[in-house]
Scaffold this motif. Sequence first.
Motif, mmCIF file in Angstrom:
data_model
loop_
_atom_site.group_PDB
_atom_site.id
_atom_site.type_symbol
_atom_site.label_atom_id
_atom_site.label_comp_id
_atom_site.label_asym_id
_atom_site.label_seq_id
_atom_site.Cartn_x
_atom_site.Cartn_y
_atom_site.Cartn_z
ATOM 1 N N ASN A 12 -8.524 -2.224 -17.644
ATOM 2 C CA ASN A 12 -8.729 -2.967 -16.408
ATOM 3 C C ASN A 12 -7.673 -4.056 -16.275
ATOM 4 O OD1 ASN A 12 -9.745 -4.117 -14.127
ATOM 5 N ND2 ASN A 12 -11.535 -5.003 -15.091
ATOM 6 N N ASP A 13 -6.414 -3.664 -16.073
ATOM 7 C CA ASP A 13 -5.361 -4.666 -15.994
ATOM 8 C C ASP A 13 -5.039 -5.078 -14.560
ATOM 9 O OD1 ASP A 13 -4.099 -2.298 -15.257
ATOM 10 O OD2 ASP A 13 -2.265 -2.739 -16.357
ATOM 11 N N TYR A 14 -5.787 -4.586 -13.577
ATOM 12 C CA TYR A 14 -5.580 -4.996 -12.188
ATOM 13 C C TYR A 14 -6.356 -6.294 -11.955
ATOM 14 C CZ TYR A 14 -3.567 -0.524 -10.579
ATOM 15 O OH TYR A 14 -2.782 0.550 -10.370
ATOM 16 N N PRO A 15 -5.687 -7.343 -11.493
ATOM 17 C CA PRO A 15 -6.418 -8.578 -11.200
ATOM 18 C C PRO A 15 -7.440 -8.357 -10.083
ATOM 19 C CG PRO A 15 -4.034 -8.897 -11.002
ATOM 20 C CD PRO A 15 -4.277 -7.446 -11.208
ATOM 21 N N THR A 16 -8.470 -9.165 -10.084
ATOM 22 C CA THR A 16 -9.528 -9.052 -9.076
ATOM 23 C C THR A 16 -8.957 -9.147 -7.666
ATOM 24 O OG1 THR A 16 -11.122 -9.967 -10.625
ATOM 25 C CG2 THR A 16 -11.717 -10.042 -8.281
ATOM 26 N N CYS A 42 -14.546 2.758 -5.429
ATOM 27 C CA CYS A 42 -14.297 3.902 -6.296
ATOM 28 C C CYS A 42 -12.805 4.233 -6.314
ATOM 29 C CB CYS A 42 -15.111 5.106 -5.804
ATOM 30 S SG CYS A 42 -14.740 6.665 -6.628
ATOM 31 N N SER A 43 -12.198 4.234 -5.145
ATOM 32 C CA SER A 43 -10.792 4.590 -5.014
ATOM 33 C C SER A 43 -9.889 3.666 -5.835
ATOM 34 C CB SER A 43 -10.383 4.557 -3.539
ATOM 35 O OG SER A 43 -9.032 4.887 -3.379
ATOM 36 N N VAL A 44 -10.107 2.364 -5.737
ATOM 37 C CA VAL A 44 -9.258 1.438 -6.497
ATOM 38 C C VAL A 44 -9.481 1.613 -7.995
ATOM 39 C CG1 VAL A 44 -10.725 -0.634 -6.507
ATOM 40 C CG2 VAL A 44 -8.234 -0.866 -6.507
ATOM 41 N N PRO A 52 -0.564 2.202 -14.100
ATOM 42 C CA PRO A 52 -0.508 0.843 -14.638
ATOM 43 C C PRO A 52 -0.246 -0.172 -13.518
ATOM 44 C CG PRO A 52 0.898 2.321 -15.902
ATOM 45 C CD PRO A 52 0.445 3.075 -14.680
ATOM 46 N N TYR A 53 -0.771 -1.361 -13.680
ATOM 47 C CA TYR A 53 -0.664 -2.375 -12.632
ATOM 48 C C TYR A 53 0.784 -2.682 -12.267
ATOM 49 C CZ TYR A 53 -1.162 -6.637 -9.966
ATOM 50 O OH TYR A 53 -1.083 -7.576 -8.971
ATOM 51 N N SER A 84 10.184 7.146 -6.748
ATOM 52 C CA SER A 84 9.342 7.577 -7.853
ATOM 53 C C SER A 84 8.066 6.737 -7.939
ATOM 54 C CB SER A 84 10.132 7.479 -9.158
ATOM 55 O OG SER A 84 9.305 7.758 -10.258
ATOM 56 N N ALA A 85 8.196 5.424 -7.792
ATOM 57 C CA ALA A 85 7.022 4.542 -7.856
ATOM 58 C C ALA A 85 6.053 4.856 -6.718
ATOM 59 C CB ALA A 85 7.456 3.074 -7.797
ATOM 60 N N VAL A 86 6.566 5.048 -5.524
ATOM 61 C CA VAL A 86 5.709 5.369 -4.376
ATOM 62 C C VAL A 86 5.051 6.732 -4.573
ATOM 63 C CG1 VAL A 86 5.672 5.829 -1.896
ATOM 64 C CG2 VAL A 86 6.932 3.850 -2.781
ATOM 65 N N SER A 87 5.788 7.685 -5.111
ATOM 66 C CA SER A 87 5.208 9.010 -5.379
ATOM 67 C C SER A 87 4.061 8.923 -6.379
ATOM 68 C CB SER A 87 6.283 9.967 -5.907
ATOM 69 O OG SER A 87 7.228 10.244 -4.915
ATOM 70 N N ASP A 88 4.234 8.095 -7.407
ATOM 71 C CA ASP A 88 3.162 7.908 -8.391
ATOM 72 C C ASP A 88 1.922 7.319 -7.723
ATOM 73 O OD1 ASP A 88 4.849 8.844 -10.364
ATOM 74 O OD2 ASP A 88 5.251 6.858 -11.230
#
Length: 101
Positions: A12-16, A42-44, A52-53, A84-88
């Motif tokens: 859970n490395d995504y900040p709130t 659910c999606s997030v 990864p964040y 590449s980042a957008v594709s991921d």
Amino acid sequence: MNGVVAHAAGVNDYPTTARADYVFGCMKANGETQRSLDQCSCSVDVVASLLPYDRYVTAETVLSMAQVQGNLGGQFRSSEQATSAVSDLRRAQAEAEVRCF
């Protein structure tokens, strides 16, 4: 930090605030209902489990900067790293769509 907390922090490395921003945007696009809140939450979670964040931040920055007119925006639209980042991100969002909606 015990093993369980350390593991949870790694997953859970995504900040709130990033999660909330994602959910708010998702709900704007999918209706502002309790059902969309559940689906977008659910999606997030799915996106965060797959991407990864730091990669998420890169993709969101690219999407934002690609809208800028001129050379600066063009650099973001044409860079292989940016693409590449957008594709991921798009792949993670597609998986979230399948699992949550």
